[in-house]
Design a protein around this motif. Structure first.
Motif, PDB file in Angstrom:
ATOM      1  N   ILE A   1       0.926  -1.109   0.284  1.00  0.00           N
ATOM      2  CA  ILE A   1      -0.571   0.575   0.319  1.00  0.00           C
ATOM      3  C   ILE A   1       0.770   1.092   0.122  1.00  0.00           C
ATOM      4  N   ARG A   2       0.938   1.881  -1.595  1.00  0.00           N
ATOM      5  CA  ARG A   2       1.724   3.051  -1.433  1.00  0.00           C
ATOM      6  C   ARG A   2       1.256   4.319  -0.137  1.00  0.00           C
ATOM      7  N   GLU A   3       0.173   4.506  -0.730  1.00  0.00           N
ATOM      8  CA  GLU A   3      -0.108   5.753  -0.303  1.00  0.00           C
ATOM      9  C   GLU A   3      -1.793   5.925   0.880  1.00  0.00           C
ATOM     10  N   LYS A   4      -2.927   5.919   0.621  1.00  0.00           N
ATOM     11  CA  LYS A   4      -4.217   5.626   1.587  1.00  0.00           C
ATOM     12  C   LYS A   4      -3.717   4.593   1.623  1.00  0.00           C
ATOM     13  N   VAL A   5      -3.819   4.197   3.529  1.00  0.00           N
ATOM     14  CA  VAL A   5      -4.503   2.897   3.778  1.00  0.00           C
ATOM     15  C   VAL A   5      -5.764   2.568   4.742  1.00  0.00           C
ATOM     16  N   LEU A   6      -5.947   2.081   4.608  1.00  0.00           N
ATOM     17  CA  LEU A   6      -7.675   1.897   5.617  1.00  0.00           C
ATOM     18  C   LEU A   6      -7.279   0.504   6.769  1.00  0.00           C
ATOM     19  N   THR A   7      -7.400   0.293   7.946  1.00  0.00           N
ATOM     20  CA  THR A   7      -6.956  -0.494   8.985  1.00  0.00           C
ATOM     21  C   THR A   7      -8.840  -0.781   9.063  1.00  0.00           C
ATOM     22  N   ALA A   8      -9.025  -2.465   8.693  1.00  0.00           N
ATOM     23  CA  ALA A   8     -10.475  -2.391   9.614  1.00  0.00           C
ATOM     24  C   ALA A   8      -9.935  -4.344   9.859  1.00  0.00           C
ATOM     25  N   LEU A   9     -10.734  -4.687  10.577  1.00  0.00           N
ATOM     26  CA  LEU A   9     -10.735  -5.948  11.291  1.00  0.00           C
ATOM     27  C   LEU A   9      -9.462  -6.506  11.588  1.00  0.00           C
ATOM     28  N   ASP A  10      -8.714  -5.352  11.692  1.00  0.00           N
ATOM     29  CA  ASP A  10      -6.597  -6.108  12.085  1.00  0.00           C
ATOM     30  C   ASP A  10      -6.760  -6.117  11.083  1.00  0.00           C
ATOM     31  N   GLN A  11      -6.355  -5.686   9.946  1.00  0.00           N
ATOM     32  CA  GLN A  11      -5.904  -5.980   9.061  1.00  0.00           C
ATOM     33  C   GLN A  11      -5.189  -4.656   7.876  1.00  0.00           C
TER      34      GLN A  11
END
Length: 326
Positions: free
Chosen positions: A159-169
């Motif tokens: 993931i080079r730009e925006k990161v979404l964090t959900a479900l511990d991933q």
């Protein structure tokens, strides 16, 4: 007439012991040398003298056919120093640990030969492009992301730009969508089941308990009855669709009924009054009666079993039957 003179020609060939000295050449008369010409002659003479000393020092030893660049640079530095020319190095390269006498590149708090400042993984030169630092080491953009960037739980790529964090991933924002329909989540958010995200509609359709009455998902208030759950508005008599105001109901074949329609289905409605027979019951001519409603259709006297006559779906006592039909 001007005097003829001989001057040694200072060339590199003249310093090699394996070659004879060149034959003297006749020089044409020339005007008195200028100061600049005299200094040039002295410099060439000094260079020839230095080369002679170097060759003399190397006699009797085997010289490499192709001297290394380091040896050549070292010899040049020594020659310049003997001529009184000092080339002060800018510092020592952090990669090769050799002095830097030309262009200097400064990065990560150190100095480098420009060609030695390279990616720690692939060795690509970084002097003319952006780089990333990690633990004191420099990396090109591709190697940095491959080695250190979080990876998307869906596509497994960095993931080079925006990161979404959900479900511990971690996820690419565009890759975090409903596991059933593939729709990206909106304001409703998502619901999780067995580690997978679902939109509200699919989650309810797939996993929410279904109402026994309408078979739609039950999401809020509900009633539990007949081994299932119901929307309150769906728990009504299966025959007349009326709610159970008294709070009681009758079950027949897994469906709820009011008292009247339950007995109607069971065939336990009094033929005389049309109400359910719940206590003592008289059965005559295939019909059920409350005892007090089993009466003569003419005199309205209560009939006794075995002492009546049936005429056209009506019951008569023996006396009335004789009066009316004999």
């Amino acid at each position: 007439p001007p005097a003829l003179g001989w001057k040694p020609q200072h060339s590199l060939l003249s310093t090699m012991p394996s070659n004879p000295m060149p034959d003297p050449q006749l020089l044409l008369p020339s005007p008195p040398p200028t100061v600049a010409a005299r200094q040039l002659d002295e410099l060439l003479a000094d260079l020839g003298h230095t080369q002679s000393k170097l060759v003399a020092a190397g006699q009797g030893t085997s010289m490499p056919a192709e001297p290394s660049l380091d040896n050549m640079l070292g010899s040049l530095t020594q020659d310049l120093q003997e001529l009184g020319i000092t080339a002060a190095p800018a510092g020592v390269c952090a990669a090769c640990h050799k002095p830097i006498a030309g262009k200097v590149l400064t990065a990560l708090g150190k100095i480098w030969h420009p060609e030695h400042f390279a990616c720690d993984r692939c060795g690509q030169e970084l002097g003319s492009q952006p780089f990333f630092e990690r633990g004191g080491h420099a990396y090109c953009e591709e190697d940095y992301h491959q080695a250190f960037s979080p990876r998307c739980a869906y596509c497994a790529s960095p993931i080079r730009e925006k990161v979404l964090t959900a479900l511990d991933q971690t996820w690419h924002p565009e890759h975090f969508f409903c596991a059933h329909c593939g729709k990206v989540f909106g304001d409703d958010g998502f619901h999780e089941r067995n580690g997978k995200p679902y939109c509200r509609q699919d989650f309810l359709a797939m996993f929410a308990p279904k109402c026994q009455g309408c078979e739609r998902p039950v999401t809020a208030n509900y009633l539990s009855a007949l081994q299932g759950v119901w929307h309150p508005e769906c728990f009504v008599c299966a025959e007349c669709l009326s709610s159970f105001a008294s709070g009681s109901f009758f079950e027949l074949e897994g469906r709820p009924y009011c008292e009247l329609h339950f007995h109607q289905r069971q065939g336990s409605i009094c033929h005389g009054c049309g109400r359910p027979v719940t206590g003592r019951c008289i059965t005559a001519a295939g019909r059920k009666y409350h005892p007090e409603h089993f009466i003569c259709a003419y005199c309205l006297g209560q009939l006794q079993k075995g002492t009546f006559r049936e005429r056209g779906n009506k019951m008569y006592c023996q006396a009335c039957d004789k009066k009316l039909f004999l």
